[in-house]
Scaffold this motif. Structure first.
Motif, PDB file in Angstrom:
ATOM      1  N   GLU A  90       0.831  -1.204   0.000  1.00 28.64           N
ATOM      2  CA  GLU A  90       0.000   0.000   0.000  1.00 28.64           C
ATOM      3  C   GLU A  90       0.867   1.255   0.000  1.00 28.64           C
ATOM      4  O   GLU A  90       0.583   2.223  -0.716  1.00 28.64           O
ATOM      5  CB  GLU A  90      -0.925  -0.007   1.216  1.00 28.64           C
ATOM      6  CG  GLU A  90      -1.902   1.150   1.245  1.00 28.64           C
ATOM      7  CD  GLU A  90      -2.903   1.046   2.378  1.00 28.64           C
ATOM      8  OE1 GLU A  90      -3.733   1.966   2.504  1.00 28.64           O
ATOM      9  OE2 GLU A  90      -2.870   0.055   3.127  1.00 28.64           O
ATOM     10  N   SER A  93       2.300   1.797  -3.459  1.00 28.03           N
ATOM     11  CA  SER A  93       1.346   1.800  -4.570  1.00 28.03           C
ATOM     12  C   SER A  93       1.459   3.086  -5.388  1.00 28.03           C
ATOM     13  O   SER A  93       1.483   4.190  -4.829  1.00 28.03           O
ATOM     14  CB  SER A  93      -0.086   1.680  -4.048  1.00 28.03           C
ATOM     15  OG  SER A  93      -0.304   0.410  -3.489  1.00 28.03           O
ATOM     16  N   GLU A  95       0.159   6.116  -7.974  1.00 28.79           N
ATOM     17  CA  GLU A  95      -1.085   6.872  -7.995  1.00 28.79           C
ATOM     18  C   GLU A  95      -2.081   6.246  -8.969  1.00 28.79           C
ATOM     19  O   GLU A  95      -1.707   5.708 -10.010  1.00 28.79           O
ATOM     20  CB  GLU A  95      -0.810   8.322  -8.398  1.00 28.79           C
ATOM     21  CG  GLU A  95       0.084   9.081  -7.428  1.00 28.79           C
ATOM     22  CD  GLU A  95      -0.525   9.217  -6.046  1.00 28.79           C
ATOM     23  OE1 GLU A  95      -1.766   9.389  -5.967  1.00 28.79           O
ATOM     24  OE2 GLU A  95       0.214   9.155  -5.053  1.00 28.79           O
ATOM     25  N   THR A  96      -3.352   6.296  -8.610  1.00 32.18           N
ATOM     26  CA  THR A  96      -4.396   5.789  -9.498  1.00 32.18           C
ATOM     27  C   THR A  96      -4.623   6.786 -10.643  1.00 32.18           C
ATOM     28  O   THR A  96      -4.216   7.953 -10.548  1.00 32.18           O
ATOM     29  CB  THR A  96      -5.706   5.577  -8.730  1.00 32.18           C
ATOM     30  OG1 THR A  96      -6.071   6.801  -8.078  1.00 32.18           O
ATOM     31  CG2 THR A  96      -5.545   4.480  -7.697  1.00 32.18           C
ATOM     32  N   PRO A  97      -5.257   6.338 -11.741  1.00 32.55           N
ATOM     33  CA  PRO A  97      -5.499   7.250 -12.869  1.00 32.55           C
ATOM     34  C   PRO A  97      -6.229   8.517 -12.427  1.00 32.55           C
ATOM     35  O   PRO A  97      -7.144   8.470 -11.600  1.00 32.55           O
ATOM     36  CB  PRO A  97      -6.362   6.405 -13.815  1.00 32.55           C
ATOM     37  CG  PRO A  97      -5.979   4.996 -13.508  1.00 32.55           C
ATOM     38  CD  PRO A  97      -5.715   4.961 -12.036  1.00 32.55           C
ATOM     39  N   SER A  98      -5.817   9.641 -13.003  1.00 31.74           N
ATOM     40  CA  SER A  98      -6.369  10.928 -12.587  1.00 31.74           C
ATOM     41  C   SER A  98      -7.511  11.368 -13.506  1.00 31.74           C
ATOM     42  O   SER A  98      -7.665  10.866 -14.626  1.00 31.74           O
ATOM     43  CB  SER A  98      -5.265  11.996 -12.593  1.00 31.74           C
ATOM     44  OG  SER A  98      -4.724  12.120 -13.900  1.00 31.74           O
ATOM     45  N   THR A 138     -16.043   6.886  -6.962  1.00 29.29           N
ATOM     46  CA  THR A 138     -15.335   7.050  -8.231  1.00 29.29           C
ATOM     47  C   THR A 138     -15.900   6.066  -9.247  1.00 29.29           C
ATOM     48  O   THR A 138     -15.893   4.853  -9.020  1.00 29.29           O
ATOM     49  CB  THR A 138     -13.831   6.794  -8.067  1.00 29.29           C
ATOM     50  OG1 THR A 138     -13.279   7.733  -7.142  1.00 29.29           O
ATOM     51  CG2 THR A 138     -13.108   6.935  -9.402  1.00 29.29           C
ATOM     52  N   TYR A 140     -14.999   5.076 -12.919  1.00 28.13           N
ATOM     53  CA  TYR A 140     -14.024   5.240 -13.993  1.00 28.13           C
ATOM     54  C   TYR A 140     -14.727   5.203 -15.346  1.00 28.13           C
ATOM     55  O   TYR A 140     -15.907   4.825 -15.444  1.00 28.13           O
ATOM     56  CB  TYR A 140     -12.941   4.176 -13.879  1.00 28.13           C
ATOM     57  CG  TYR A 140     -11.898   4.524 -12.832  1.00 28.13           C
ATOM     58  CD1 TYR A 140     -10.918   5.470 -13.093  1.00 28.13           C
ATOM     59  CD2 TYR A 140     -11.939   3.947 -11.560  1.00 28.13           C
ATOM     60  CE1 TYR A 140      -9.975   5.821 -12.132  1.00 28.13           C
ATOM     61  CE2 TYR A 140     -11.008   4.296 -10.589  1.00 28.13           C
ATOM     62  CZ  TYR A 140     -10.023   5.232 -10.890  1.00 28.13           C
ATOM     63  OH  TYR A 140      -9.099   5.587  -9.931  1.00 28.13           O
ATOM     64  N   ILE A 156     -15.425   2.401  -5.327  1.00 28.11           N
ATOM     65  CA  ILE A 156     -14.682   2.582  -6.580  1.00 28.11           C
ATOM     66  C   ILE A 156     -15.187   1.558  -7.584  1.00 28.11           C
ATOM     67  O   ILE A 156     -15.223   0.356  -7.302  1.00 28.11           O
ATOM     68  CB  ILE A 156     -13.168   2.402  -6.362  1.00 28.11           C
ATOM     69  CG1 ILE A 156     -12.647   3.465  -5.389  1.00 28.11           C
ATOM     70  CG2 ILE A 156     -12.416   2.462  -7.688  1.00 28.11           C
ATOM     71  CD1 ILE A 156     -11.212   3.233  -4.948  1.00 28.11           C
ATOM     72  N   TRP A 158     -14.604   0.284 -11.492  1.00 31.62           N
ATOM     73  CA  TRP A 158     -13.692   0.364 -12.632  1.00 31.62           C
ATOM     74  C   TRP A 158     -14.424   0.157 -13.954  1.00 31.62           C
ATOM     75  O   TRP A 158     -15.536  -0.358 -14.006  1.00 31.62           O
ATOM     76  CB  TRP A 158     -12.554  -0.644 -12.477  1.00 31.62           C
ATOM     77  CG  TRP A 158     -11.556  -0.224 -11.450  1.00 31.62           C
ATOM     78  CD1 TRP A 158     -11.557  -0.538 -10.127  1.00 31.62           C
ATOM     79  CD2 TRP A 158     -10.433   0.630 -11.652  1.00 31.62           C
ATOM     80  NE1 TRP A 158     -10.496   0.049  -9.486  1.00 31.62           N
ATOM     81  CE2 TRP A 158      -9.784   0.775 -10.395  1.00 31.62           C
ATOM     82  CE3 TRP A 158      -9.893   1.279 -12.760  1.00 31.62           C
ATOM     83  CZ2 TRP A 158      -8.631   1.547 -10.236  1.00 31.62           C
ATOM     84  CZ3 TRP A 158      -8.738   2.050 -12.599  1.00 31.62           C
ATOM     85  CH2 TRP A 158      -8.127   2.175 -11.361  1.00 31.62           C
ATOM     86  N   ILE A 174     -15.115  -2.129  -3.900  1.00 34.68           N
ATOM     87  CA  ILE A 174     -14.311  -2.025  -5.122  1.00 34.68           C
ATOM     88  C   ILE A 174     -14.842  -3.042  -6.116  1.00 34.68           C
ATOM     89  O   ILE A 174     -14.901  -4.241  -5.821  1.00 34.68           O
ATOM     90  CB  ILE A 174     -12.819  -2.302  -4.851  1.00 34.68           C
ATOM     91  CG1 ILE A 174     -12.248  -1.332  -3.820  1.00 34.68           C
ATOM     92  CG2 ILE A 174     -12.016  -2.216  -6.160  1.00 34.68           C
ATOM     93  CD1 ILE A 174     -10.835  -1.672  -3.380  1.00 34.68           C
ATOM     94  N   HIS A 176     -13.956  -4.348  -9.893  1.00 36.78           N
ATOM     95  CA  HIS A 176     -12.947  -4.269 -10.937  1.00 36.78           C
ATOM     96  C   HIS A 176     -13.595  -4.319 -12.319  1.00 36.78           C
ATOM     97  O   HIS A 176     -14.819  -4.339 -12.448  1.00 36.78           O
ATOM     98  CB  HIS A 176     -11.917  -5.369 -10.727  1.00 36.78           C
ATOM     99  CG  HIS A 176     -11.107  -5.157  -9.476  1.00 36.78           C
ATOM    100  ND1 HIS A 176     -10.035  -4.299  -9.415  1.00 36.78           N
ATOM    101  CD2 HIS A 176     -11.248  -5.660  -8.210  1.00 36.78           C
ATOM    102  CE1 HIS A 176      -9.531  -4.292  -8.197  1.00 36.78           C
ATOM    103  NE2 HIS A 176     -10.258  -5.110  -7.433  1.00 36.78           N
TER     104      HIS A 176
END
Length: 330
Positions: A90, A93, A95-98, A138, A140, A156, A158, A174, A176
């Motif tokens: 962690e 890790s 950065e996640t996509p902005s 979020t 995506y 989140i 995806w 989450i 995916h």
């Protein structure tokens, strides 16, 4: 690139530094492949021999495992190397996509939808009417959320995921890529004349608790009546099928390519191994384990481990396999 001193690593994992060197750690790797500037982990004594030739700069090792001194590698003792690894993964890790903007101008959001604070909605997303998306969610790009859904805080989702109408999603989940939530259950009956199949409509929904994680390309079908329910803390791997009207308790685990037929009930803490199949209207009680590739045709008592096809008590199944092997040698 993220980097930490060895002393910072020790503090992150709450470990005991028993041998120190002056090195900056810039990454993590397996004990065999680690190089200078990387940390590695040994959580089982069978891997201790691999440490002798390791080029890692620091090893995080579980208590009770003794390693030979290596003058180029620091050692940090921890209670559980696997849990320490989770903390460091962690920390390292990327950065996640902005998002260029929180709400993409090419997302489609119905006027009746309620969007909370700091929600991010990517390009190509669709949010249907009367849907509630709570704070810090979020979505995506290319996520679809149909009408009358609710998505809890900090979840989140995806790309490619589809959440069908009336689904209720908890907080801190989450999903995916390409998860399917709330599609029709699989139900057909022969027609009166026996020449075709009649589709059984599924008018229920899916309810998913908090802190649930669902892997890529997995499906949770909506109920015929009432709800398909996934309890708090469940972890679902990739390519998993959960059929209509299934009920999962808290903190269940389902490994890849496993599947539940309709109206299966899992108690709390049940573990389903990869590629295992569970017959419809079966109950697997709390704490039970189903081995990989097994086929469960009957209820499984609490705490029991079952293997094989059909699945039976693990110890008994092992005895059967040993007996069959001996017969083959006779």
């Amino acid at each position: 690139m993220k980097s930490f001193s060895i002393n910072e690593i020790k503090n992150l994992v709450n470990g005991n530094l028993i041998f120190e060197i002056n090195e900056v750690i810039t990454g993590l790797e397996t004990v065999d492949n680690a190089t200078i500037g990387q940390a590695t982990f040994i959580g089982h004594k069978k891997f201790a021999k691999n440490f002798e030739n390791s080029k890692a700069s620091v090893v995080i090792v579980s208590e009770g495992i003794e390693l030979k001194d290596n003058p180029t590698c620091a050692q940090i003792k921890v209670t559980n190397a696997d849990l320490a690894m989770a903390k460091l993964l962690e920390a390292f890790s990327p950065e996640t996509p902005s998002f260029i903007s929180n709400i993409s101008p090419v997302a489609v959001i119905d006027k009746s939808a309620i969007i909370g604070k700091n929600v991010k909605v990517g390009a190509g997303c669709y949010v249907g009417k009367n849907t509630v998306v709570e704070d810090n969610v979020t979505l995506y790009p290319n996520v679809t959320v149909f009408d009358d859904c609710k998505i809890g805080q900090n979840t989140i989702v995806w790309s490619g995921t589809v959440i069908r109408e009336r689904s209720e999603i908890g907080a801190h989940c989450i999903f995916h890529n390409n998860v399917s939530i709330g599609a029709d259950g699989f139900g057909y009956r022969p027609s009166d004349d026996g020449r075709s199949l009649v589709k059984i409509p599924h008018i229920g929904n899916v309810i998913i608790g908090n802190n649930v994680e669902i892997g890529a390309n997995s499906c949770v079908d909506r109920a015929k009546f009432s709800s398909t329910i996934i309890g708090d803390g469940c972890k679902i791997d990739n390519l998993v099928q959960i059929a209509h009207n299934c009920i999962l308790g808290r903190s269940c685990i389902m490994a890849g390519s496993s599947g539940l037929a309709g109206s299966v009930t899992l108690g709390d803490g049940v573990i389903i191994g990869g590629s295992a199949s569970i017959k419809d209207h079966t109950t697997i009680h709390s704490g039970a384990i189903v081995g990989a590739g097994s086929g469960v045709l009957a209820d499984v008592p609490a705490g029991k481990t079952v293997l094989g096809y059909p699945a039976t008590d693990a110890k008994e199944k092992m005895k059967q396999w040993v007996a069959l092997r001996k017969l083959g040698r006779a």
